[in-house]
Design an enzyme around this catalytic site. Structure first.
Site, PDB file in Angstrom:
ATOM      1  N   PRO A  29     -18.414  -2.909  68.276  1.00 38.11           N
ATOM      2  CA  PRO A  29     -18.927  -3.044  66.890  1.00 38.11           C
ATOM      3  C   PRO A  29     -20.315  -2.476  66.420  1.00 38.11           C
ATOM      4  CG  PRO A  29     -19.305  -4.809  68.497  1.00 38.11           C
ATOM      5  CD  PRO A  29     -18.294  -3.723  69.033  1.00 38.11           C
ATOM      6  N   ARG A  65     -21.809  -2.045  62.782  1.00 41.10           N
ATOM      7  CA  ARG A  65     -22.151  -2.985  61.492  1.00 41.10           C
ATOM      8  C   ARG A  65     -22.454  -4.418  61.771  1.00 41.10           C
ATOM      9  NH1 ARG A  65     -21.081  -1.071  56.435  1.00 41.10           N
ATOM     10  NH2 ARG A  65     -19.471   0.084  57.267  1.00 41.10           N
ATOM     11  N   CYS A 111     -35.517  11.951  42.836  1.00 41.24           N
ATOM     12  CA  CYS A 111     -35.191  12.637  41.558  1.00 41.24           C
ATOM     13  C   CYS A 111     -33.480  12.931  41.500  1.00 41.24           C
ATOM     14  CB  CYS A 111     -35.770  14.007  41.385  1.00 41.24           C
ATOM     15  SG  CYS A 111     -37.749  13.580  41.368  1.00 41.24           S
TER      16      CYS A 111
HETATM   17  C1  LIG Z   1     -15.321   5.369  66.742  1.00 40.57           C
HETATM   18  C2  LIG Z   1     -16.027   4.463  65.900  1.00 40.57           C
HETATM   19  N1  LIG Z   1     -16.434   3.165  66.713  1.00 40.57           N
HETATM   20  C3  LIG Z   1     -17.149   2.325  66.278  1.00 40.57           C
HETATM   21  C4  LIG Z   1     -17.708   2.446  64.837  1.00 40.57           C
HETATM   22  C5  LIG Z   1     -18.408   1.300  64.176  1.00 40.57           C
HETATM   23  O1  LIG Z   1     -17.976   0.889  63.264  1.00 40.57           O
HETATM   24  P1  LIG Z   1     -18.457  -0.727  62.550  1.00 40.57           P
HETATM   25  O2  LIG Z   1     -19.819  -0.219  62.235  1.00 40.57           O
HETATM   26  O3  LIG Z   1     -17.816  -0.480  61.336  1.00 40.57           O
HETATM   27  O4  LIG Z   1     -18.484  -1.719  63.332  1.00 40.57           O
HETATM   28  C6  LIG Z   1     -17.299   3.547  64.146  1.00 40.57           C
HETATM   29  C7  LIG Z   1     -17.864   3.812  62.732  1.00 40.57           C
HETATM   30  O5  LIG Z   1     -16.853   3.384  61.921  1.00 40.57           O
HETATM   31  C8  LIG Z   1     -16.526   4.456  64.854  1.00 40.57           C
HETATM   32  O6  LIG Z   1     -16.060   5.575  63.997  1.00 40.57           O
HETATM   33  N1  LIG Z   2     -21.779   4.881  57.428  1.00 42.61           N
HETATM   34  C1  LIG Z   2     -20.959   3.959  56.985  1.00 42.61           C
HETATM   35  C2  LIG Z   2     -19.796   3.788  57.630  1.00 42.61           C
HETATM   36  C3  LIG Z   2     -19.141   4.880  58.889  1.00 42.61           C
HETATM   37  C4  LIG Z   2     -19.027   4.204  60.174  1.00 42.61           C
HETATM   38  C5  LIG Z   2     -18.828   5.428  61.015  1.00 42.61           C
HETATM   39  N2  LIG Z   2     -17.448   5.821  61.444  1.00 42.61           N
HETATM   40  C6  LIG Z   2     -21.394   2.860  55.968  1.00 42.61           C
HETATM   41  O1  LIG Z   2     -22.470   2.630  55.837  1.00 42.61           O
HETATM   42  O2  LIG Z   2     -20.734   1.966  55.717  1.00 42.61           O
END
Ligand SMILES: Cc1ncc(COP(=O)(O)O)c(C=O)c1O
Ligand SMILES: N[C@@H](CCCC[NH3+])C(=O)O
EC number: 4.1.1.20
Length: 439
Positions: free
Chosen positions: A291, A293, A361
């Site tokens: 995890p 996010r 911008c």
């Molecule tokens: C391989 C992998 N693991 C974990 C994550 C973490 O995902 P999240 O931040 O949605 O939990 C990502 C991003 O999507 C990813 O590409």
């Molecule tokens: N950066 C993306 C998610 C990508 C996760 C990485 N595989 C976001 O802000 O939602």
């Protein structure tokens, strides 16, 4: 009004997080400012870990540091006993700087360079997640040159369309990540890895996407992987020690989002894995997850100062802040939506709906299109909630804006964990033109 973690309104009518007045923080550290609620990060981390413990399932919860990677964050992850997913030499370097135990680091990426792989091996990272045939060959070559064995996971693409934004889908067949599980690629990759003395194959990895609100995708992915394991057991006599189902657990940015508690995702994954393992007559593998996010997203709040205002009669009021797509590119990139309040007047009556504009911008540099707020004045502070993941970590210097400072708050105390960039930082790597004689 929705509050996350320890956020509340104090006696002054100010937004308080971790027992600290965010207006005081904005005055002390300037804006834009990222504030992290450490207690909430700890709570999120423990929810994942404790669910695995409750069911007695061997597991590793690896924080996907791409969501927000700094030395202090990595130290916090270590304090909470999680593992760490890094996706570049830079994230690995940050982890090593924070003295994170290398054996709990998992190295990801769809185009790791020779230098990055060598760095990972030299520091003894716990596992390298092999993404493609090029990397399989390159890593084997490096291991052979150095007489080393690498512990690896094979990343597969299960062919699952998780229900999320197209740009953050990763498990569908047409994806740049991983070996296709359905067309024989994954079988070939596994066979190759198993037959090489350079590799110790720990198991299989897949990641189906990000900001996912249902358990179905994870359950389906587990099913597909275990069906393959049945074949692999038969054909290669291979039973993985580890099944890694990636990250992607959704969080609540606005009322439209309906995430599940961490325990529910984990319980469904465990139940499916246990069922499949029992049917196959194999030992329950270790379940690893990643995890990002869901560990830091709602623990982060961005504070901006409000400046200019423009009215387009009968259409919209633009209210501009002192940051924007340079510190949070998600609205521009994914049409991401956020909620926000005035940090210095949280409870004042909402009198108008305004559009919050960034200062870059670009017409597309809008943080929030329709935000109900009290009548704002220059100097008010806007607090944008749920900006802890992929905000600071995707920040950039567009328009030569210095990146914000980051502060951790917990139990009434604040600690600066990333200093604000200075103009001098912005030109630090610039090399002036050589002087010309006859210019
Ligand atoms: C391989 C992998 N693991 C974990 C994550 C973490 O995902 P999240 O931040 O949605 O939990 C990502 C991003 O999507 C990813 O590409
Ligand atoms: N950066 C993306 C998610 C990508 C996760 C990485 N595989 C976001 O802000 O939602």
């Amino acid at each position: 009004m929705f509050f996350y973690g320890t956020s509340r309104v104090n006696d002054k009518g100010h937004l308080e997080i971790g027992g600290v007045d965010t207006v005081d923080l904005a005055k002390e550290y300037g804006t834009p400012l990222y504030i992290y609620d450490v207690a909430l990060i700890r709570q999120r981390a423990r929810a994942f870990k404790e669910t695995f413990e409750k069911y007695g399932v061997k597991a590793q919860v690896a924080y996907a540091s791409k969501a927000f990677s700094t030395v202090a964050m990595v130290q916090l992850v270590e304090e909470e006993g999680l593992s760490l997913d890094v996706v570049s030499g830079g994230e690995l370097y940050t982890a090593l700087k924070a003295d994170f135990p290398p054996e709990r680091i998992h190295f990801h990426g769809n185009n790791k360079s020779r230098q990055e792989l060598e760095m990972a091996l030299a520091h003894g990272v716990g596992c390298i997640v092999i993404d493609n045939f090029y990397e399989l060959q390159l890593l084997e070559q490096i291991c052979a040159e150095r007489g080393m064995t690498a512990s690896v996971l094979i990343r597969v693409t299960p062919g699952i369309e998780a229900h999320t934004h197209d740009y953050i889908l990763t498990g569908q067949e047409d994806s740049k990540f991983g070996f296709d599980l359905n067309n024989g690629q994954a079988d070939r990759a596994l066979k190759q890895a198993l037959s090489s003395p350079s590799f110790h194959v720990l198991g299989i990895h897949c990641h189906i996407g990000s900001q996912i609100f249902e358990t179905t995708g994870f359950v389906l992915a587990a099913q597909k992987i275990f069906h393959k394991i049945a074949d692999w057991k038969e054909v290669y006599d291979f039973v993985p020690k580890v099944v890694n189902l990636g990250g992607g657990f959704g969080i609540r940015y606005t009322n439209e989002d309906t995430p599940l508690p961490a325990a529910e995702y984990v319980e469904n994954i465990i139940a499916e894995a246990a069922k499949q393992a029992a049917e196959l007559g194999i030992a329950m593998p270790e379940i690893w997850i990643e995890p990002g996010r869901s560990l830091v997203g709602d623990a982060g709040t961005a504070i901006y100062s409000i400046g200019s205002r423009k009215e387009v009669p009968n259409v919209r009021h633009y209210v501009a802040v002192d940051g924007g797509m340079s510190d949070n590119i998600r609205p521009a990139l994914y049409e991401a939506k956020y909620e926000a309040v005035l940090a210095n007047r949280v409870l004042d009556e909402k009198q108008e709906v305004v559009a919050i504009a960034g200062k870059c911008c670009e017409s597309g540099d809008m943080l929030i299109w329709d935000l109900p707020l009290p009548k704002t004045e220059a100097g008010d502070y806007l607090a944008v909630f749920c900006t802890g993941a992929y905000g600071y970590s995707m920040a950039n210097n567009y328009n030569r804006l210095p990146r914000p400072a980051v502060v951790f708050v917990e139990n009434g105390e604040a600690q600066l964990v990333v200093r604000r960039e200075t103009y001098e930082d912005l030109v630090r790597l610039d090399v002036p033109l050589r002087a010309k004689v006859n210019r």
